[in-house]
Write a protein that holds these residues in place. Sequence first.
Motif, PDB file in Angstrom:
ATOM      1  N   GLU A   1       1.547  10.481  12.690  1.00 15.58           N
ATOM      2  CA  GLU A   1       2.934  10.480  12.227  1.00 15.58           C
ATOM      3  C   GLU A   1       3.257   9.226  11.395  1.00 15.58           C
ATOM      4  OE1 GLU A   1       6.763   9.318  14.690  1.00 15.58           O
ATOM      5  OE2 GLU A   1       6.044  11.321  15.210  1.00 15.58           O
ATOM      6  N   ALA A   2       2.844   8.055  11.900  1.00 15.77           N
ATOM      7  CA  ALA A   2       3.156   6.794  11.204  1.00 15.77           C
ATOM      8  C   ALA A   2       2.436   6.710   9.861  1.00 15.77           C
ATOM      9  CB  ALA A   2       2.776   5.612  12.091  1.00 15.77           C
ATOM     10  N   ALA A   3       1.159   7.123   9.827  1.00 20.19           N
ATOM     11  CA  ALA A   3       0.402   7.076   8.569  1.00 20.19           C
ATOM     12  C   ALA A   3       0.999   8.021   7.536  1.00 20.19           C
ATOM     13  CB  ALA A   3      -1.053   7.430   8.839  1.00 20.19           C
TER      14      ALA A   3
ATOM     15  N   ARG B   1      12.812   7.195  15.403  1.00 17.25           N
ATOM     16  CA  ARG B   1      12.427   5.866  15.869  1.00 17.25           C
ATOM     17  C   ARG B   1      13.651   4.951  16.000  1.00 17.25           C
ATOM     18  NH1 ARG B   1       7.055   4.067  15.367  1.00 17.25           N
ATOM     19  NH2 ARG B   1       5.594   5.726  14.793  1.00 17.25           N
TER      20      ARG B   1
ATOM     21  N   MET C   1       4.112   9.048   7.394  1.00 17.39           N
ATOM     22  CA  MET C   1       5.388   8.500   6.952  1.00 17.39           C
ATOM     23  C   MET C   1       5.177   7.393   5.919  1.00 17.39           C
ATOM     24  SD  MET C   1       8.508   6.985   9.287  1.00 17.39           S
ATOM     25  CE  MET C   1       7.536   5.626   9.911  1.00 17.39           C
ATOM     26  N   ALA C   2       4.210   6.514   6.182  1.00 16.91           N
ATOM     27  CA  ALA C   2       3.939   5.425   5.232  1.00 16.91           C
ATOM     28  C   ALA C   2       3.455   5.964   3.893  1.00 16.91           C
ATOM     29  CB  ALA C   2       2.905   4.468   5.832  1.00 16.91           C
TER      30      ALA C   2
ATOM     31  N   HIS D   1      11.402  11.314  11.051  1.00 15.23           N
ATOM     32  CA  HIS D   1      10.607  10.484  11.959  1.00 15.23           C
ATOM     33  C   HIS D   1      11.180   9.072  12.039  1.00 15.23           C
ATOM     34  CE1 HIS D   1       7.512  13.242  13.168  1.00 15.23           C
ATOM     35  NE2 HIS D   1       7.189  13.552  11.905  1.00 15.23           N
ATOM     36  N   LEU D   2      11.639   8.558  10.875  1.00 17.81           N
ATOM     37  CA  LEU D   2      12.286   7.244  10.895  1.00 17.81           C
ATOM     38  C   LEU D   2      13.557   7.290  11.739  1.00 17.81           C
ATOM     39  CD1 LEU D   2      12.492   4.315   9.847  1.00 17.81           C
ATOM     40  CD2 LEU D   2      13.755   5.215   7.872  1.00 17.81           C
TER      41      LEU D   2
ATOM     42  N   ALA E   1       9.305  12.548   6.930  1.00 18.06           N
ATOM     43  CA  ALA E   1       9.209  11.096   7.069  1.00 18.06           C
ATOM     44  C   ALA E   1      10.562  10.490   7.402  1.00 18.06           C
ATOM     45  CB  ALA E   1       8.654  10.485   5.784  1.00 18.06           C
TER      46      ALA E   1
END
Length: 619
Positions: A135-137, A122, A139-140, A118-119, A115
């Motif tokens: 990926e976004a889900a 971005r 990470m959240a 990935h941040l 996570a």
Amino acid sequence: MADLPDDIARINALTSNARNTWFALLGVLVFVGITLMGVEHIDFYGVGRATELPLVNVDVPTRYFFVAAPILTAAIYGYFHLYLIRLWDVLGKADPVHQGQPLGDVVSPWLVTDAALHLRRRLRDDACTTPRTLEAAAMALNFLLAWGFGPLVLGLLWWQSMPAREFLWITLVATLALIVVLITGTASLAMLILRMRPSNSGQQINLWSTVPAMSAFLIIAPALLIFAFQRTEGPTEYLADLVLIGEDIVERPEGWLPYAIARDEFRDNWCRRKGIKAADCLDLGDREQSFKDEWRSRRSSSFADFQRPSWDGPFQKKPDLRNAVLISAYLVGANLSLIDLAGSEFWDANLEGADLSKANLSFTDFRNAELATASLRSTNILHASFVRTNLVDTHITFAKIESTVFWYANLTRTSFNNSQITNTTFFDTSLNSVDFSSSGMKEVNFGDVTLTSANFKFSYLDDVSFGHAKMANTVFDFSYLAGSLDTPTFFAEINLDGATNFGGAMRNLIVDKIDFDERTDFRNAFLDKSVSFSPDFAAQMGTPLNRPCQWVTTHLSDEEYFSLWRWWIERSPELIYWDQIAPPEWRNVPRLTPEDIAELGLTDCTWKTGPMPGAEASE
């Protein structure tokens, strides 16, 4: 691992330690969360109540759990995020690609690391990790688990600690733990964002020296502390809800009988033991007092075997029960002395034999409650409700009672000795053998009550109404009974058969409609022309003058009235001191001289002793 660069090796080492701590943290949070689901308000107040820890099936005192759990949770949470802060440092400095592979594929796999990378991708738009589905889900979700789960569980624990109403030893601990968790979690998240941004990857930053961070800390920390204090020990309107409906705060023993049933059963057994026939058992005559004394002694001693909550142990103090909902609660023999019970609801609660001495009962509701033999000595009773309450043999002595209602209540043999009662209503209430001796009353209404054999000796009754009261055998000796000058108190259809007033004073009253018999004795009462009475009543009290000589036929000023009453009291055959019965403002009223008495024609006026002539003849 030996071929890995130092930064990759450090990332893997920190990841391994942080991951192990994370699993420990998740286990603790799940453990504490499940435990909190089983916590009830009664666990803070009941006898021997404990919280069962899941999995291990071990019971611990609830208060100890609420002290230990936040400390342990905050410690592990903080320890975990200290590892993360160090991990962010090396992740931010590491090259995005190692030997042709993205950094995320080289380092030790962990969802939190993924996570973070990935941040970074971005924010920097570099190739530190491979894009993946959801990926976004993911990470959240990882952020929620790593940062949100801890504050959520601790926030729930903090909230559920508030019904204990113990700020210093319970809620303060949870509040400080929550603040620590918020600080460490916020610092970890802020450092993650700063380290993953391209401009701050290697810059040394003192986060808490920044204005936004310090401002947030100086606002949030005091706000949480103030809010927690208000919810636990603040004004009544801010207190946390405390609901104890139907709870056994005192352990209910097997075979325990309600007061009325137990008393009847004891009376039958007592009469058999004394050889008294069943037909004579209801009216024991001279032996009634002996029965009452033994009944009270045995009933009171039975409370000694009750298991009561300990409110004086570690991390404990006298409970704060303001605005508590105690409907149908079981509190027989409970020690509630010195406790603030303002605004509490005790509908249908059983408080037989409970000790409420010096408690605050303002705005307290005792509708349909059982308070037989309870002690309300020196209590503060303001705007309280005792509707259909059983107060038999209750002691409400030296109490302050104001704007309170006693409707349809049973106050048989209750003692109000030395109490101050103001603006209070007793309606359709049983007050047989009640003791109001040495009490002070103002604007009290006794409507349709039964006051048989009541005792008002040495009492002060100002503007007290006795409409349609049954007051046979009531004693008004040495009392002061007065209405107001503008609106005299009207004694309408009152039964005063056998009532006595030996040395008491009467003023601004209309008593010409009372019922009385040959035993009614007001021969030694003192009054002036402000009292209106029937000729028959006066004739019974004052043969041969058709009135007693101290029933003055003129209106007297305040000073004249109390001076003359003082003279009459000091002529009493009993040893009575004026200070015992005089209203405070008239204790130093001047004595009348013999000349004053002679001028009023009262030199030969003396007290009448012995039984009433009519009563003696009827016997």
